[in-house]
Scaffold this active site. Structure first.
Site, short mmCIF file in Angstrom:
data_model
loop_
_atom_site.label_atom_id
_atom_site.label_comp_id
_atom_site.label_asym_id
_atom_site.label_seq_id
_atom_site.Cartn_x
_atom_site.Cartn_y
_atom_site.Cartn_z
N LYS A 25 0.85 -1.21 0.00
CA LYS A 25 0.00 0.00 0.00
C LYS A 25 0.88 1.25 0.00
CE LYS A 25 0.98 1.20 4.40
NZ LYS A 25 1.80 2.34 4.79
N PRO A 112 9.63 -4.91 0.00
CA PRO A 112 10.75 -4.77 0.94
C PRO A 112 10.25 -4.59 2.37
CG PRO A 112 10.95 -3.22 -0.89
CD PRO A 112 9.59 -3.82 -0.99
N ALA A 114 10.13 -3.19 6.25
CA ALA A 114 10.33 -1.91 6.95
C ALA A 114 10.51 -0.76 5.95
CB ALA A 114 11.53 -1.99 7.90
N GLY A 116 7.71 1.05 4.71
CA GLY A 116 6.52 1.91 4.68
C GLY A 116 5.50 1.45 3.65
N ALA A 118 3.82 -1.63 4.10
CA ALA A 118 2.96 -2.60 4.80
C ALA A 118 3.18 -4.04 4.34
CB ALA A 118 1.48 -2.22 4.68
N GLY A 119 4.44 -4.40 4.13
CA GLY A 119 4.75 -5.76 3.69
C GLY A 119 4.33 -6.81 4.70
N SER A 121 2.05 -6.57 6.93
CA SER A 121 0.58 -6.58 6.99
C SER A 121 0.01 -7.35 5.80
CB SER A 121 0.04 -5.15 6.97
OG SER A 121 0.58 -4.42 8.05
N ALA A 122 0.61 -7.17 4.63
CA ALA A 122 0.18 -7.91 3.44
C ALA A 122 0.34 -9.41 3.68
CB ALA A 122 1.00 -7.48 2.22
N ASP A 154 -2.63 -1.89 9.80
CA ASP A 154 -2.71 -1.88 8.33
C ASP A 154 -3.25 -3.19 7.76
OD1 ASP A 154 -1.63 0.66 8.25
OD2 ASP A 154 0.41 -0.01 7.78
P1 ATP Z 1 4.14 -0.61 8.79
O1 ATP Z 1 3.09 -1.56 8.29
O2 ATP Z 1 4.20 -0.56 10.29
O3 ATP Z 1 4.18 0.70 8.09
P2 ATP Z 1 6.36 -1.32 7.20
O4 ATP Z 1 5.53 -1.50 6.00
O5 ATP Z 1 7.28 -0.14 7.20
O6 ATP Z 1 5.49 -1.31 8.49
P3 ATP Z 1 6.98 -4.11 7.39
O7 ATP Z 1 7.53 -4.60 6.10
O8 ATP Z 1 5.60 -4.51 7.73
O9 ATP Z 1 7.22 -2.56 7.48
O10 ATP Z 1 8.01 -4.59 8.54
C1 ATP Z 1 8.10 -3.98 9.81
C2 ATP Z 1 8.77 -4.96 10.78
O11 ATP Z 1 7.86 -6.01 11.05
C3 ATP Z 1 10.01 -5.63 10.24
O12 ATP Z 1 11.14 -4.90 10.56
C4 ATP Z 1 9.98 -7.02 10.88
O13 ATP Z 1 10.77 -7.04 12.05
C5 ATP Z 1 8.54 -7.23 11.32
N1 ATP Z 1 7.83 -8.30 10.56
C6 ATP Z 1 6.98 -9.20 11.08
N2 ATP Z 1 6.46 -9.99 10.13
C7 ATP Z 1 6.96 -9.58 8.96
C8 ATP Z 1 6.79 -10.00 7.61
N3 ATP Z 1 5.99 -11.03 7.29
N4 ATP Z 1 7.43 -9.32 6.64
C9 ATP Z 1 8.23 -8.27 6.97
N5 ATP Z 1 8.45 -7.85 8.22
C10 ATP Z 1 7.83 -8.48 9.22
#
Ligand code: ATP
Length: 317
Positions: A25, A112, A114, A116, A118-119, A121-122, A154
């Site tokens: 997202k 990727p 962390a 931003g 929502a990997g 969450s996906a 998310d």
């Molecule tokens: P947010 O949804 O809070 O904006 P983001 O999109 O920046 O987060 P994510 O890719 O969701 O970041 O990863 C955030 C942290 O969640 C990672 O640093 C990791 O430690 C943890 N995590 C838990 N499960 C997963 C997963 N399936 N994929 C990626 N990171 C995960």
């Protein structure tokens, strides 16, 4: 994984596996209100699901196990134990449905970590959909949305997809009927940024008077209207209260944003808590040209050409 038959919970392939995917997202509008008593911030956001997907495959097995491939698999960015949202999604669905949490899970990441986008969450949303089919738990979309909200702010949007206004922690969703396609370049800039650290920096800058105490993103109405019409108006309306704190923590992102606009983007912003920078293009061809131009700047670890809105988590065969 291959040879899946079509149809709901019967979508189990020859080796007994089920695969679901879910999109990344971009928050095309992110207004962050004051801290609530529960330590969450009150948000008003407009989510757009874009065509960059992680997939989760589940096989019948005894107990839970998890493997990860793709983005972040080898550098320790993505945990493979109960810290992974996929693991937590499996345990939550099993508890909800009163079944044993028995499955071997594999996450193939293109989003990727962390970043931003929502990997995580996906992945959680895709795991709910895949395991519902594997275990035949027949959860309704409403049931899954309730479980998603328990997993993270998310996750409900990763399940829903499309375009939606999010309020509360971002988990209370109102779908927006904007089906007009928009084309974007996602610039993945350097190392990941932790979401809590970006919120903490926003609180610090507000407390120090370096930023206004309240949101400066305005109401999301302009963005919602622009999503159905002129891309130039959309480019001008993009807003994110987390951009200033993300830039304070990572000053190099200013150059990434400027490079997007210099290369012809109609608008650019930090996606969510960053460090991904999203640039809006007039159409798919312009998005590819933008990515080609940005590839020469050396500012981005990776560039992805995407479009939105796309559907949320669903079974793939
Ligand atoms: P947010 O949804 O809070 O904006 P983001 O999109 O920046 O987060 P994510 O890719 O969701 O970041 O990863 C955030 C942290 O969640 C990672 O640093 C990791 O430690 C943890 N995590 C838990 N499960 C997963 C997963 N399936 N994929 C990626 N990171 C995960």
């Amino acid at each position: 994984m291959a040879n899946a038959t079509s149809g709901g919970p019967g979508r189990i392939s020859g080796d007994g596996s089920v695969t679901a995917h879910a999109p990344a997202k971009v928050n095309v509008h992110l207004g962050v209100g004051p801290l609530r008593e529960d330590r969450f911030h009150e948000l008003t956001t407009v989510f757009l699901a874009v065509s960059l997907y992680d997939s989760v495959t589940a096989w019948p097995d005894e107990g839970l196990s998890l493997t990860v491939s793709g983005e972040g698999a080898t550098d320790g960015a993505v945990p493979t134990d109960s810290r992974n949202l996929v693991w937590q999604a499996a345990e939550l669905l099993a508890r909800h449905a009163g079944v044993a949490a028995d499955a071997a899970l594999h996450v193939d990441k293109s989003i990727p970590a962390a970043a931003g986008l929502a990997g995580g969450s996906a992945d959680a949303a895709a795991a709910l959909v895949a395991l519902d089919a594997l275990w035949g738990t027949h959860a309704t979309r409403g049931d899954l949305a309730g479980l998603a909200a328990q997993l993270g702010s998310d996750v409900p949007f990763s399940l829903l997809g499309g375009t939606a206004v999010g309020t509360g922690r971002g988990e209370q969703l109102s779908p927006v009927l904007a089906r007009r396609r928009t084309d974007w370049v996602l610039g993945i800039a350097g190392e990941g940024l932790s979401t809590p650290s970006v919120y903490a920096e926003l609180d610090r800058l507000r407390a120090a008077g370096e930023l206004p105490a309240a949101s400066t993103a305005g109401a999301p109405d302009d963005i919602v209207a622009a999503l159905g019409g002129d891309p130039a108006a959309l480019g001008a309306a993009l807003a994110n209260d987390l951009q200033a704190p993300a830039l304070a923590l990572r000053p190099d992102l200013r150059g990434a944003l400027d490079a997007m606009t210099a290369a012809g983007a109609l608008g650019s912003l930090v996606s969510g808590s960053g460090p991904t920078v999203a640039g809006l293009a007039t159409d798919a061809e312009a998005a590819q040209a933008l990515a080609d131009a940005l590839a020469h700047t050396g500012l981005f670890r990776a560039l992805r050409v995407v479009h939105g809105p796309v559907p949320g988590a669903r079974l793939v065969g």
